[in-house]
Design an enzyme around this catalytic site. Structure first.
Site, PDB file in Angstrom:
ATOM      1  CE1 TYR A 183      -3.314   0.066   5.068  1.00 55.40           C
ATOM      2  CE2 TYR A 183      -3.268  -2.550   5.830  1.00 55.40           C
ATOM      3  CZ  TYR A 183      -3.197  -1.756   5.166  1.00 55.40           C
ATOM      4  OH  TYR A 183      -3.157  -1.782   3.267  1.00 55.40           O
ATOM      5  CE  LYS A 241      -1.145  -4.773   2.684  1.00 53.58           C
ATOM      6  NZ  LYS A 241      -1.418  -5.952   2.295  1.00 53.58           N
ATOM      7  CB  SER A 284      -0.994  -0.067   1.337  1.00 56.81           C
ATOM      8  OG  SER A 284      -2.034   0.959   1.290  1.00 56.81           O
TER       9      SER A 284
HETATM   10  C1  WQD Z   1      -9.162   9.407   1.275  1.00 55.75           C
HETATM   11  C2  WQD Z   1     -10.118  10.816   1.728  1.00 55.75           C
HETATM   12  C3  WQD Z   1     -10.068  11.372   3.379  1.00 55.75           C
HETATM   13  C4  WQD Z   1     -13.881   9.282   4.483  1.00 55.75           C
HETATM   14  C5  WQD Z   1      -7.050   4.866   3.207  1.00 55.75           C
HETATM   15  C6  WQD Z   1      -5.599   3.956   3.573  1.00 55.75           C
HETATM   16  C7  WQD Z   1      -4.955   3.205   2.889  1.00 55.75           C
HETATM   17  C8  WQD Z   1      -5.311   2.606   2.394  1.00 55.75           C
HETATM   18  C9  WQD Z   1      -6.333   3.604   1.407  1.00 55.75           C
HETATM   19  C10 WQD Z   1      -5.393  -0.090   2.614  1.00 55.75           C
HETATM   20  C11 WQD Z   1      -8.557  11.737   2.937  1.00 55.75           C
HETATM   21  C12 WQD Z   1     -11.352  11.954   2.792  1.00 55.75           C
HETATM   22  C13 WQD Z   1     -12.320   9.578   3.370  1.00 55.75           C
HETATM   23  C14 WQD Z   1     -14.937   9.471   4.213  1.00 55.75           C
HETATM   24  C15 WQD Z   1     -13.103  12.332   4.785  1.00 55.75           C
HETATM   25  N1  WQD Z   1      -6.198   1.534   2.391  1.00 55.75           N
HETATM   26  N2  WQD Z   1     -12.447  11.453   3.445  1.00 55.75           N
HETATM   27  N3  WQD Z   1     -14.720  11.727   4.756  1.00 55.75           N
HETATM   28  O1  WQD Z   1      -6.951   7.293   4.196  1.00 55.75           O
HETATM   29  O2  WQD Z   1      -6.256   7.871   1.348  1.00 55.75           O
HETATM   30  O3  WQD Z   1      -6.210   5.889   2.739  1.00 55.75           O
HETATM   31  O4  WQD Z   1      -7.483   3.797   2.288  1.00 55.75           O
HETATM   32  O5  WQD Z   1      -4.491   0.129   2.254  1.00 55.75           O
HETATM   33  O6  WQD Z   1      -3.660   2.451   3.475  1.00 55.75           O
HETATM   34  O7  WQD Z   1      -5.437   4.612   4.589  1.00 55.75           O
HETATM   35  O8  WQD Z   1      -8.213   7.025   1.969  1.00 55.75           O
HETATM   36  O9  WQD Z   1     -10.614   6.898   1.447  1.00 55.75           O
HETATM   37  O10 WQD Z   1     -10.111   6.847   3.554  1.00 55.75           O
HETATM   38  O11 WQD Z   1     -10.122   8.916   2.182  1.00 55.75           O
HETATM   39  O12 WQD Z   1     -13.885  13.434   4.226  1.00 55.75           O
HETATM   40  O13 WQD Z   1     -15.920   9.263   5.437  1.00 55.75           O
HETATM   41  O14 WQD Z   1     -11.167  11.400   1.805  1.00 55.75           O
HETATM   42  O15 WQD Z   1      -9.451  12.747   4.632  1.00 55.75           O
HETATM   43  O16 WQD Z   1      -8.660  12.970   2.215  1.00 55.75           O
HETATM   44  P1  WQD Z   1      -6.989   7.056   2.703  1.00 55.75           P
HETATM   45  P2  WQD Z   1      -9.521   7.214   2.437  1.00 55.75           P
END
Ligand code: WQD
Length: 335
Positions: free
Chosen positions: A145, A149, A121
């Site tokens: 997490y 990884k 990741s």
């Molecule tokens: C994306 C953007 C949030 C939810 C995560 C893990 C990473 C990988 C992918 C496993 C950010 C914003 C999110 C919400 C929001 N997983 N957001 N409201 O954090 O980039 O990555 O998932 O491998 O390891 O860290 O993805 O989709 O959670 O967030 O505003 O309800 O959307 O702040 O900017 P992220 P995400």
């Protein structure tokens, strides 16, 4: 052998493998998926899939599966992946993600299977100094997490150094979203979605009242978080390309690849694109930043293009259209 093959990325990858003529077996413990997803793969591909309900923490049951089969390579998805949950239950994350992988490596060696595609990741890059992110950038972890990884990546690097017979492709995913264009398989979070796209699509289908946007005071185009979203079908094809690479002469024993589009999209830009694709309004409220979030993250995917002959083709419109079709056709997921 595909571990975690009944999950979101696993199902999409198995479908691409089967359609490419690869003979696929799946193991999964259904901790974050349901058996219906495997039925869907069989319906979509017209092929039977051999499946074993196995937990990779149980080494004996892993051995039983390898003893009864003749695998030539493994694609390893099985693992836990919720950042917030990993902070609350770190030992569970190290047992599943690290011990589970050590069990798998042991059993693979025992049965002379030394080709491995590992699901890593972009989280291993921590908060990058500059963008776009390249594979040689420094790695760090800010949660259990990400730490799990990173630990597995170091284990695989050391194994490859000790025994170059191993051919390991370490795929660092950016933000996988969307669904197969049939709408038959897709992302099916078993609880309240942690990730942005499934949350947006549950708001659109009326399962959630409104989206909380975690902060709009980041140094980005519109203040909201910027990420490199990649269509899960492009990502699945990246795994097929990585598998082919492992069988080629030029395969290195350990090779990392960024699987991203190389383009940053903000939360608000994704919300707007989804509203256009679905014709549904996505009500939202801006709330505080989520602890641990970084402002921006997107890939330099040149290495995968050069060595795997792979690049992502589907854009944000396809991601939103396909995610919406899956959600609309399956308002309660696979259940
Ligand atoms: C994306 C953007 C949030 C939810 C995560 C893990 C990473 C990988 C992918 C496993 C950010 C914003 C999110 C919400 C929001 N997983 N957001 N409201 O954090 O980039 O990555 O998932 O491998 O390891 O860290 O993805 O989709 O959670 O967030 O505003 O309800 O959307 O702040 O900017 P992220 P995400």
């Amino acid at each position: 052998m595909v571990t975690g093959g009944s999950g979101f990325i696993g199902t999409h990858t198995c479908l691409e493998l089967i359609n490419a003529g690869v003979n696929v077996s799946i193991i999964d413990n259904f901790s974050n998926s349901v058996g219906e997803s495997l039925e869907r793969i069989e319906r979509l591909s017209g092929k039977k899939v051999s499946f074993y309900e196995v937990d990779i923490r149980n080494k004996n049951s892993l051995q039983e599966v390898f003893k009864a089969s003749d695998f030539s390579a493994v694609i390893h998805f099985a693992g836990l992946k919720a950042v917030g949950e990993s902070v609350s239950y770190p030992v569970r994350y190290y047992q599943n993600n690290v011990l589970g992988t050590l069990n798998l490596l042991d059993v693979m060696s025992q049965y002379n299977v030394r080709k491995l595609v590992f699901s890593s990741s972009a989280t291993v890059y921590g908060d990058p100094e500059t963008l776009p992110i390249k594979e040689f950038f420094p790695r760090s972890a800010t949660n259990p997490y990400g730490q799990s990884k990173l630990m597995v990546e170091h284990i695989l690097e050391d194994l490859a150094k000790a025994d170059p017979e191993w051919k390991i492709a370490c795929l660092r995913y950016f933000n996988p979203v969307g669904a197969h264009s049939s709408g038959m398989i897709g992302e099916d979070p078993q609880d309240i979605p942690n990730n942005l796209m499934p949350y947006i699509s549950q708001v659109a289908v009326g399962k959630r009242e409104k989206l909380s946007i975690f902060g709009n005071d980041y140094p980005t185009v519109d203040g909201t978080g910027v990420r490199d979203y990649i269509h899960v079908t492009d990502l699945a094809k990246g795994h097929l390309a990585a598998l082919n690479y492992l069988y080629s002469e030029q395969a290195e024993s350990f090779s990392p690849f960024n699987l991203g589009r190389g383009q940053g999209i903000s939360v608000l830009q994704l919300v707007n694109a989804f509203e256009k694709a679905s014709g549904r309004k996505i009500p939202y409220e801006v709330v505080n930043r989520r602890p641990g979030d970084i402002a921006a993250c997107y890939a330099d995917a040149q290495r995968a293009k050069q060595l795997l002959g792979w690049k992502a083709h589907l854009g944000v419109e396809d991601m939103c259209k396909d995610a919406w079709r899956w959600q609309e056709m399956n308002p309660t997921g696979y259940k």
